[in-house]
Design a protein around this motif. Structure first.
Motif, PDB file in Angstrom:
ATOM      1  N   PRO A  57       0.585  -1.305  -0.285  1.00 43.84           N
ATOM      2  CA  PRO A  57      -0.082   0.184   0.348  1.00 43.84           C
ATOM      3  C   PRO A  57       0.969   1.629  -0.404  1.00 43.84           C
ATOM      4  CG  PRO A  57      -0.392  -1.156   2.279  1.00 43.84           C
ATOM      5  CD  PRO A  57       0.986  -1.989   1.305  1.00 43.84           C
ATOM      6  N   ALA A  58       0.370   2.375  -0.247  1.00 47.38           N
ATOM      7  CA  ALA A  58       1.151   3.506  -0.734  1.00 47.38           C
ATOM      8  C   ALA A  58       1.309   4.055   1.408  1.00 47.38           C
ATOM      9  CB  ALA A  58       0.156   4.551  -1.694  1.00 47.38           C
ATOM     10  N   GLN A  59       2.842   4.573   0.788  1.00 46.90           N
ATOM     11  CA  GLN A  59       3.446   4.843   2.129  1.00 46.90           C
ATOM     12  C   GLN A  59       3.495   6.633   3.094  1.00 46.90           C
ATOM     13  OE1 GLN A  59       5.717   3.025   4.706  1.00 46.90           O
ATOM     14  NE2 GLN A  59       4.731   1.359   3.337  1.00 46.90           N
ATOM     15  N   LEU A  60       2.327   6.727   3.919  1.00 47.10           N
ATOM     16  CA  LEU A  60       1.900   7.649   4.529  1.00 47.10           C
ATOM     17  C   LEU A  60       2.951   8.826   4.837  1.00 47.10           C
ATOM     18  CD1 LEU A  60      -0.157   6.083   7.254  1.00 47.10           C
ATOM     19  CD2 LEU A  60      -1.454   7.226   4.782  1.00 47.10           C
ATOM     20  N   SER A  61       2.524   9.771   4.720  1.00 52.96           N
ATOM     21  CA  SER A  61       4.033  10.751   4.898  1.00 52.96           C
ATOM     22  C   SER A  61       3.877  11.476   6.197  1.00 52.96           C
ATOM     23  CB  SER A  61       2.649  12.755   3.810  1.00 52.96           C
ATOM     24  OG  SER A  61       2.539  13.042   4.506  1.00 52.96           O
ATOM     25  N   ASP A  62       4.672  11.798   6.791  1.00 49.77           N
ATOM     26  CA  ASP A  62       5.192  12.544   7.915  1.00 49.77           C
ATOM     27  C   ASP A  62       4.132  13.401   8.726  1.00 49.77           C
ATOM     28  OD1 ASP A  62       7.221  10.698   7.457  1.00 49.77           O
ATOM     29  OD2 ASP A  62       8.881  13.206   7.345  1.00 49.77           O
ATOM     30  N   GLU A  63       3.117  14.516   7.716  1.00 48.88           N
ATOM     31  CA  GLU A  63       2.591  14.807   8.492  1.00 48.88           C
ATOM     32  C   GLU A  63       0.526  13.930   8.403  1.00 48.88           C
ATOM     33  OE1 GLU A  63       2.949  15.568   5.215  1.00 48.88           O
ATOM     34  OE2 GLU A  63       4.802  16.927   6.069  1.00 48.88           O
ATOM     35  N   GLU A  64       0.516  13.094   7.336  1.00 50.76           N
ATOM     36  CA  GLU A  64      -0.458  12.105   7.698  1.00 50.76           C
ATOM     37  C   GLU A  64       0.079  11.081   8.731  1.00 50.76           C
ATOM     38  OE1 GLU A  64      -1.820  10.906   3.350  1.00 50.76           O
ATOM     39  OE2 GLU A  64       0.341  10.494   3.330  1.00 50.76           O
ATOM     40  N   ILE A  65       1.351  10.115   8.684  1.00 47.56           N
ATOM     41  CA  ILE A  65       1.537   9.531  10.195  1.00 47.56           C
ATOM     42  C   ILE A  65       1.454  11.126  11.423  1.00 47.56           C
ATOM     43  CG2 ILE A  65       3.306   8.332  11.656  1.00 47.56           C
ATOM     44  CD1 ILE A  65       4.477   8.329   9.113  1.00 47.56           C
ATOM     45  N   ALA A  66       1.731  11.645  11.221  1.00 47.68           N
ATOM     46  CA  ALA A  66       0.935  12.793  13.315  1.00 47.68           C
ATOM     47  C   ALA A  66      -0.109  12.676  12.932  1.00 47.68           C
ATOM     48  CB  ALA A  66       2.390  13.878  12.622  1.00 47.68           C
ATOM     49  N   GLU A  67      -0.761  13.262  11.895  1.00 45.22           N
ATOM     50  CA  GLU A  67      -2.554  12.870  12.256  1.00 45.22           C
ATOM     51  C   GLU A  67      -2.805  12.139  12.628  1.00 45.22           C
ATOM     52  OE1 GLU A  67      -5.391  13.870   9.224  1.00 45.22           O
ATOM     53  OE2 GLU A  67      -4.047  15.724   9.061  1.00 45.22           O
ATOM     54  N   LEU A  68      -2.205  10.541  12.316  1.00 48.25           N
ATOM     55  CA  LEU A  68      -3.012   9.798  12.521  1.00 48.25           C
ATOM     56  C   LEU A  68      -2.671   9.320  14.296  1.00 48.25           C
ATOM     57  CD1 LEU A  68      -2.912   7.365   9.496  1.00 48.25           C
ATOM     58  CD2 LEU A  68      -4.749   7.757  10.711  1.00 48.25           C
ATOM     59  N   VAL A  69      -0.982   9.718  14.932  1.00 50.85           N
ATOM     60  CA  VAL A  69      -0.657   9.386  15.871  1.00 50.85           C
ATOM     61  C   VAL A  69      -1.186   9.831  16.681  1.00 50.85           C
ATOM     62  CG1 VAL A  69       1.717   9.811  16.393  1.00 50.85           C
ATOM     63  CG2 VAL A  69       1.951   8.051  14.964  1.00 50.85           C
ATOM     64  N   ALA A  70      -1.402  11.054  16.494  1.00 51.21           N
ATOM     65  CA  ALA A  70      -1.759  11.863  17.794  1.00 51.21           C
ATOM     66  C   ALA A  70      -3.395  11.708  17.457  1.00 51.21           C
ATOM     67  CB  ALA A  70      -2.092  13.680  16.285  1.00 51.21           C
ATOM     68  N   GLY A  71      -4.465  11.545  16.332  1.00 51.40           N
ATOM     69  CA  GLY A  71      -5.902  10.423  16.755  1.00 51.40           C
ATOM     70  C   GLY A  71      -5.464   9.435  17.521  1.00 51.40           C
ATOM     71  N   ALA A  72      -4.823   8.329  18.032  1.00 53.49           N
ATOM     72  CA  ALA A  72      -4.309   7.410  18.480  1.00 53.49           C
ATOM     73  C   ALA A  72      -4.328   7.350  19.775  1.00 53.49           C
ATOM     74  CB  ALA A  72      -3.641   6.428  17.231  1.00 53.49           C
ATOM     75  N   LEU A  73      -3.396   8.758  19.848  1.00 52.29           N
ATOM     76  CA  LEU A  73      -2.978   9.065  21.292  1.00 52.29           C
ATOM     77  C   LEU A  73      -3.899   9.936  22.035  1.00 52.29           C
ATOM     78  CD1 LEU A  73       0.492  10.241  20.384  1.00 52.29           C
ATOM     79  CD2 LEU A  73      -0.251   8.561  21.336  1.00 52.29           C
ATOM     80  N   ARG A  74      -4.725  11.039  21.524  1.00 51.39           N
ATOM     81  CA  ARG A  74      -6.493  10.906  22.275  1.00 51.39           C
ATOM     82  C   ARG A  74      -7.029  10.001  22.300  1.00 51.39           C
ATOM     83  NH1 ARG A  74      -6.634  14.404  18.149  1.00 51.39           N
ATOM     84  NH2 ARG A  74      -8.459  13.207  16.633  1.00 51.39           N
ATOM     85  N   ASP A  75      -7.538   9.526  21.583  1.00 50.28           N
ATOM     86  CA  ASP A  75      -8.577   8.223  21.645  1.00 50.28           C
ATOM     87  C   ASP A  75      -8.403   7.418  22.621  1.00 50.28           C
ATOM     88  OD1 ASP A  75      -9.855   9.420  19.513  1.00 50.28           O
ATOM     89  OD2 ASP A  75      -9.207   7.693  17.719  1.00 50.28           O
ATOM     90  N   GLY A  76      -7.331   7.466  22.753  1.00 55.02           N
ATOM     91  CA  GLY A  76      -6.406   6.527  23.624  1.00 55.02           C
ATOM     92  C   GLY A  76      -6.055   6.847  25.658  1.00 55.02           C
ATOM     93  N   GLY A  77      -6.175   8.339  25.286  1.00 58.09           N
ATOM     94  CA  GLY A  77      -6.041   8.604  26.548  1.00 58.09           C
ATOM     95  C   GLY A  77      -4.662   9.190  26.868  1.00 58.09           C
ATOM     96  N   PHE A  78      -3.326   8.698  25.756  1.00 55.91           N
ATOM     97  CA  PHE A  78      -2.068   8.501  25.904  1.00 55.91           C
ATOM     98  C   PHE A  78      -1.568  10.283  26.648  1.00 55.91           C
ATOM     99  CE2 PHE A  78      -3.045   4.465  23.511  1.00 55.91           C
ATOM    100  CZ  PHE A  78      -3.184   3.953  24.145  1.00 55.91           C
ATOM    101  N   THR A  79      -0.614   9.934  27.772  1.00 55.65           N
ATOM    102  CA  THR A  79      -0.207  11.100  27.800  1.00 55.65           C
ATOM    103  C   THR A  79       1.375  11.368  27.979  1.00 55.65           C
ATOM    104  OG1 THR A  79      -1.092  11.351  30.012  1.00 55.65           O
ATOM    105  CG2 THR A  79      -2.029  12.497  28.202  1.00 55.65           C
ATOM    106  N   GLY A  80       1.895  10.367  28.285  1.00 57.46           N
ATOM    107  CA  GLY A  80       2.773  10.062  28.415  1.00 57.46           C
ATOM    108  C   GLY A  80       3.993   9.299  28.871  1.00 57.46           C
ATOM    109  N   LYS A  81       5.725   9.233  28.354  1.00 52.07           N
ATOM    110  CA  LYS A  81       6.380   8.158  27.667  1.00 52.07           C
ATOM    111  C   LYS A  81       5.979   7.231  28.752  1.00 52.07           C
ATOM    112  CE  LYS A  81      10.127  10.884  26.038  1.00 52.07           C
ATOM    113  NZ  LYS A  81      10.217  10.363  24.941  1.00 52.07           N
TER     114      LYS A  81
END
Length: 150
Positions: A94-118
């Motif tokens: 499948p086509a690889q995601l751009s850095d911006e798309e990765i940042a957007e998806l990661v932000a959504g996953a972190l927000r949905d999961g409530g992840f805040t720290g290392k």
């Protein structure tokens, strides 16, 4: 359309008929890796398209790493061959995601999961990888998760 493995076999036969040596050798290598994965484990079985895709992704990553190593060692001819093999394998991924798309998806996953720290890096990575769904290398995803958990 058939399975991804069928497509690889069909393309291999076409490459052999067309005397395309690079594509022929690359697809033979890929199919060999798929067959090895099929017989590994307790019982031989047919791989699903997702599992074949995982094998191809792994093989493509090996080609990129080898090309980098050869380039760093001053072996441009071998690096070029590895790069060309990687490009052939990329046709099936499948086509690889751009850095911006990765940042957007990661932000959504972190927000949905409530992840805040290392301290939550492991669960955050699992959520991010699920969101990305194989459309980006794990290292790129991990770097973005680390950056956002900062």
């Amino acid at each position: 359309m058939g399975t991804l493995k069928d497509r690889l076999n069909d393309d291999l036969h076409s490459a052999m008929k067309g005397r395309d040596e690079l594509t022929t050798s690359t697809l033979r290598m890929a199919l060999s890796a798929v067959r090895t994965a099929e017989v590994s484990g307790d019982a031989a079985r047919e791989l699903s398209d997702d599992e074949v895709l995982a094998v191809l992704t792994k093989e493509a990553k090996k080609r990129r790493e080898a090309a980098t190593a050869f380039r760093d060692a001053g072996r441009a001819d071998q690096a070029g061959k590895e790069t060309a093999e990687g490009e052939i394998l990329d046709r099936y991924l499948p086509a690889q995601l751009s850095d911006e798309e990765i940042a957007e998806l990661v932000a959504g996953a972190l927000r949905d999961g409530g992840f805040t720290g290392k301290a939550q890096m492991g669960p955050a990575m699992r959520a991010a990888q699920a969101a990305v769904a194989g459309r980006a290398e794990g290292g790129r995803v991990a770097a973005e998760v680390r950056r956002q958990l900062g």
